[in-house]
Design an enzyme around this catalytic site. Structure first.
Site, mmCIF file in Angstrom:
data_model
loop_
_atom_site.group_PDB
_atom_site.id
_atom_site.type_symbol
_atom_site.label_atom_id
_atom_site.label_comp_id
_atom_site.label_asym_id
_atom_site.label_seq_id
_atom_site.Cartn_x
_atom_site.Cartn_y
_atom_site.Cartn_z
ATOM 1 N N CYS A 1 -12.885 -4.025 5.062
ATOM 2 C CA CYS A 1 -13.835 -2.750 4.511
ATOM 3 C C CYS A 1 -15.147 -3.262 4.029
ATOM 4 O O CYS A 1 -16.108 -2.469 3.973
ATOM 5 C CB CYS A 1 -12.731 -2.335 3.077
ATOM 6 S SG CYS A 1 -12.237 -3.552 2.125
ATOM 7 N N GLU B 1 -5.830 -5.433 -6.510
ATOM 8 C CA GLU B 1 -7.357 -5.448 -6.619
ATOM 9 C C GLU B 1 -7.722 -4.547 -7.807
ATOM 10 O O GLU B 1 -8.401 -3.876 -7.745
ATOM 11 C CB GLU B 1 -7.730 -4.789 -5.418
ATOM 12 C CG GLU B 1 -7.134 -5.588 -4.133
ATOM 13 C CD GLU B 1 -7.492 -5.091 -2.603
ATOM 14 O OE1 GLU B 1 -7.625 -3.754 -2.583
ATOM 15 O OE2 GLU B 1 -7.939 -5.697 -1.730
#
Lengths: 652, 652
Positions: free
Chosen positions: A413, A317
């Site tokens: 998240c 990421e």
């Protein structure tokens, strides 16, 4: 050092309009939906177990911990979002007793899951008992703590109740006892930055110097050689890191003062840079300011998508290198754009220059809002700029790219992160100091600024960003002398473009412009009316040519919105479309069935498909047919039928 | 059904020139180098252990098996390449006793590693004793056996010695006893096709109907429901397959007669389709022909790079979907292009139409030859069409893309595969039947065709593909009546292009063209001279517009070569170059220091880099400066300094 103070979300009332719609959706749909998700009550959604983990940690349930180490943070972000929702309802004279009960219950649960010395994390209380603080690189303990602190501050601000804040003050004492340069303390820091910005936020509420010192410690310590994480790995006996997960992944490759580029995990970076800005804002060590500016320039000048997204690769990421921003395999995590909004906001407070507001706006109206469906019940983690569903299904290196939002994620998240940002959006609109009031974002409603013994209250009437007219009326503040600084977005300026400003109906000729803001300084009187009309005409954007994925291409911007084409409006084969830069771009409001939107149309052409027997490779250049390319705001894509989407186009 | 017979490599002598250079390199450098590699004698190269595995299996050494299950196949391909090298040396009146000793030793080693019932595979003899034939999906037993059979046939043809062939006949007996539809036999087939084409090749030497029957069995059985591999997995208790490794990966998703598209692992597919063509060629079941044609059209019409490469994704080394051919993350395995040459050759024998020769040429002169460095000591497994080393290093999804060839690979299928293809290249040039002689590829040297009681011997003088003139002189064959069919490549035809044909100095006006071949039919006399001059002018190629990665782009072809730009000639930032389609393309022979090459130059322009402070996204369209774009044959890239490379360019 501090240049401006932010106006709390509590001092901003949001009325009907773009943000009112969204804040209403968050309060009435998103927050309740997410509470169900955290309680595993959404059929078909990925399991969360987040609430249950805390119940087990609190001794209220038995069973095993499930999910990631950072599962608590989803509950934290939810409490924060719920606090904003409750405040927004209260501002409108309403209440949601069920939501209040859920929020109170969640806070009590966190309190019940707290250990006697203040420590909180369900993973280390249940699944990895006795291993507290042993794996800072991956344990996310302080990360979760940071989110709980942010939630506690929001809850305190929203409700004026100290009950959650007091829980978290005990937690901070526990952290303070464990970390620091003093003898007997660990000189560690978390693999995922978050505690830093949370402690700065806490300090702004408590003004307790210990909180500032601890925040500074975590910023100062990061990246010190020899690296704490290396020593920790040696103790744990874990092996070599993957090359994508080296110290730069954690922004720990060097002390922050020495860093100059945005490296590693994009969300971690953004949260850390928020704390660096907070650090500078608190007047601590200007030495950090140079690093912060350099990282900002690198991140926003070389590593940011036109949608304000960051993080160009799925694996880890993370950022890759300058100007490497693939459209189709973009990671562009929603949380990274949220982090960029938070970072840009703090930069703006340190240095009220519209350059930061431009980035904030770009991320907010594009890369952040694309993370949530129009009905508030589905979410994107990944926000690509080009989607071809058939290719994405067939390619393993496109596995992260989806053309439909999810109901929930195992690693969830993003959904509560959008909820808390939208819920507190009023707090990202204004700033002030003794001499000025800044309007950074145009949000219908009102804002109340402390001004001597009274308040300067501004009522804002606007359909921004759908329309460019903003009417600001002084509601109270007789005789208050302030320079009203209204942001004029970069897209409203430039050759052949402009804006108009009126004061009480009279045009203000050649208004004074300072750092991207039109300035009207006077002693205000109730009833004063300022009218700003921005230039909303759509325009083409090009990238710097170093950006190989966008060279030779253009995209369309209208107001703060980056536009995109969807298969639903243009048929399949969006890659065959080309835009005519000389074509006027027609824009009209449109209702596609998912709330207010707009339709832009630009002249162009489409490559004609040759007959099936034509060779795969041949000497015949492509043939074209004229067409109109139809575009909608990027953030609203994937609210209709599944299909292709594209932001960048070749030009004729 | 058989339309043409191939001329064995033994009947073709290769003289100095493009292929003579390469065959010499293979015989004198590549084959000896690879023997060292297989014996782990190349410092710094990835370990092979292939020879040692066989030594352990033969009881000549002790220790453990290392490498993949298919490690034996590297030795097999090496013996095949060595056989061709020895034949080529012999044709030139030379010998290499050291090479002969190594080859004989390798064959003896295979014989010594053979079990008493004929079974051969070091992995199952050493590492997985007693597990023979239990994991056909992944064990590669018949794959290795197939390569050994191919090697034995080559060795027999090259040396006329039966010693290796006899070893492999015993092996085939062992396979025949184990597999088939008869009671008591396994109805399995190998996860990696190869045994099928090997058995057809063996049958053409032995004319033993059992070999044909076994070959047919493996073709017929593949994909039958319920799938053998599914039952096997159940027996083994192995779990669910990754979605990229489902039955289509093995071309076992349906019986071959029902397949219509090229699916799965690109090399496996190509080898299997070779066998399907062999099957048709042997006159078996024309029902397979429809499937074969459909798969060919799909593979070469929708799933093939302009370089003749196949397999667009690294994960599972597989095809994705139609027209999905990314340039920068291409897998494009060298072996897949080799497989395509082998497949196209077999299609050409079944149906002598130049459409197959076009594909053969495209793959051979581009995607295959790019697999080996100019010095024959370094190899590409992956052959991308766009390389930016800094991006490739930073991106995990580019991990397979390299800008430097390797000395060896852990999975070293490609290096000996190139060696055997180049070594037998004479066998891919000619075909004949009672009435015709086809020249499919222009190779300096000579070829001898059976013609009644004598031979028609043609001497070919050419600098093809560097130059377009081919002189074919009849050396013997007084009065032999044959239609000489000379392939006129598609790139030498079309609007404004052409070729000339002379017979004994006289121009042949409007020569007869049949299926892409210029036909000269007569009773030949020694001394007859045919001169073909092809149109070597470089030209631009475009892709079909469905190919999203190449839409709006063009590449340059010169003769059979696809050209590319390298950083060494053009500086960095190749993505900033655009070609001017109206520009003449100048081509000159050039020596860059790695053997004969050429330099092409085309007018174009380059996007100017704006000043560092210019925004990442802005309304300013790109500015250009004129430039000359310099190109070299794609297959020769990465023989100089490390840097960027690019095949496709935007056009002005």
């Amino acid at each position: 050092m501090e240049s401006a103070r932010e106006l709390s979300f509590k001092d901003v009332r949001i009325g009907p309009g773009f943000w009112g719609d969204r804040q209403g959706l968050v309060a009435e749909a998103v927050v309740p939906y997410q509470w169900k998700a955290l309680n595993d009550e959404i059929p078909g959604a990925a399991p969360s177990h987040a609430v249950e983990n805390l119940r087990i940690a609190a001794g209220l349930s038995s069973g095993e911990f499930h999910g990631f180490q950072f599962q608590d943070s989803d509950v934290a972000k939810w409490i924060e979002a719920a606090s904003y929702a409750i405040a927004a309802l209260a501002a409108a004279g309403r209440r949601d007793p069920e939501l209040e009960r859920a929020m109170d219950g969640a806070i009590e649960l966190v309190g019940a899951a707290q250990q006697s010395d203040g420590y909180i994390q369900s993973y280390y209380s249940v699944a990895a008992k006795g291993k507290r603080w042993t794996d800072l690189e991956w344990g996310h303990e302080l990360y979760c703590g940071g989110h709980l602190i942010e939630a506690a501050v929001a809850h305190f601000q929203a409700t004026l109740s100290r009950k959650f804040l007091d829980i978290m003050l005990r937690y901070v004492d526990c952290v303070d006892a464990a970390f620091g340069i003093e003898e007997g303390k660990r000189r560690g820091y978390d693999g995922h930055p978050e505690i830093e910005l949370a402690l700065f936020k806490l300090y702004r509420v408590t003004r307790d110097e210990r909180h500032l010192r601890l925040a500074r410690y975590f910023v100062d310590e990061r990246g010190r050689k020899p690296c704490y994480f290396d020593a920790e790995r040696e103790r744990l006996g874990t092996g070599k890191r993957h090359r994508m997960l080296e110290l730069d992944y954690f922004q720990a490759q060097a002390p922050l003062r020495e860093q100059r580029t945005a490296e590693g995990h994009a969300v971690r970076g953004a949260y850390l840079y928020c704390a660096m800005a907070d650090y500078v804002r608190e007047g601590c060590d200007p030495g950090l300011r140079g690093a912060l500016s350099a990282i900002w320039e690198n991140a926003t000048g070389r590593r940011m998508y036109v949608t304000g997204a960051m993080g160009s690769q799925a694996y880890a990421e993370r950022h890759s290198i300058d100007f490497d921003l693939p459209s189709d395999t973009a990671y562009a995590e929603t949380c990274a754009s949220i982090g960029l909004v938070m970072w840009a906001w703090r930069m703006l407070l340190v240095d009220p220059d519209s350059r930061y507001a431009e980035v904030l706006e770009r991320a907010l109206y594009n890369g952040v809002l694309s993370g949530m469906s129009a009905d508030g019940k589905r979410f994107f983690y990944v926000n690509p700029l080009e989607v071809r569903p058939a290719v994405d299904r067939a390619r393993q290196d496109h596995e992260h790219v989806r053309s439909r939002r999810f109901e929930w994620f195992g690693c969830a998240c993003c959904p509560p992160n959008i909820a808390r940002l939208v819920g507190s959006i009023g707090g990202y609109a204004y700033a002030f100091d003794e001499a000025s009031v800044w309007v950074h974002n145009y949000v219908a409603g009102s804002a109340s600024f402390p001004a001597g013994s009274g308040n300067l209250i501004l009522a804002v009437e606007t359909d921004y960003p759908w329309e460019g007219l903003v009417r600001i009326r002084v509601e109270s503040g007789e005789g208050v002398e302030r320079a009203l600084r209204l942001r004029v977005p970069e897209w409203s300026l430039g050759p052949g473009r402009g804006f108009s400003l009126r004061l009480n109906g009279e045009i203000v000729p050649a208004p004074s412009m300072e750092r991207g803001y039109a300035v009207l300084a006077r002693a205000w009187r109730p009833g004063d009316l300022v009218e700003l009309e921005l230039d909303m005409r759509a325009r083409l954007l090009y990238s710097r040519p170093e950006l190989g994925e966008a060279i030779g291409l253009a995209c369309v911007q209208r107001g703060p919105f980056i536009l995109c084409a969807e298969e639903a409006d243009n048929g399949p084969g969006l890659h065959r479309l080309e835009l005519d830069p000389s074509s006027a771009i027609a824009v009209a409001r449109e209702d596609y069935g998912f709330g207010p939107s707009l339709r832009a149309e630009i002249g162009g052409r489409r490559v004609i498909l040759p007959p099936p027997g034509a060779p795969l490779y041949g000497t015949e250049p492509p043939a074209y047919e004229p067409c109109r390319v139809k575009l909608i705001p990027y953030f609203q894509w994937a609210n209709r039928d599944d299909g292709e989407m594209r932001v960048w186009f070749r030009t004729m």
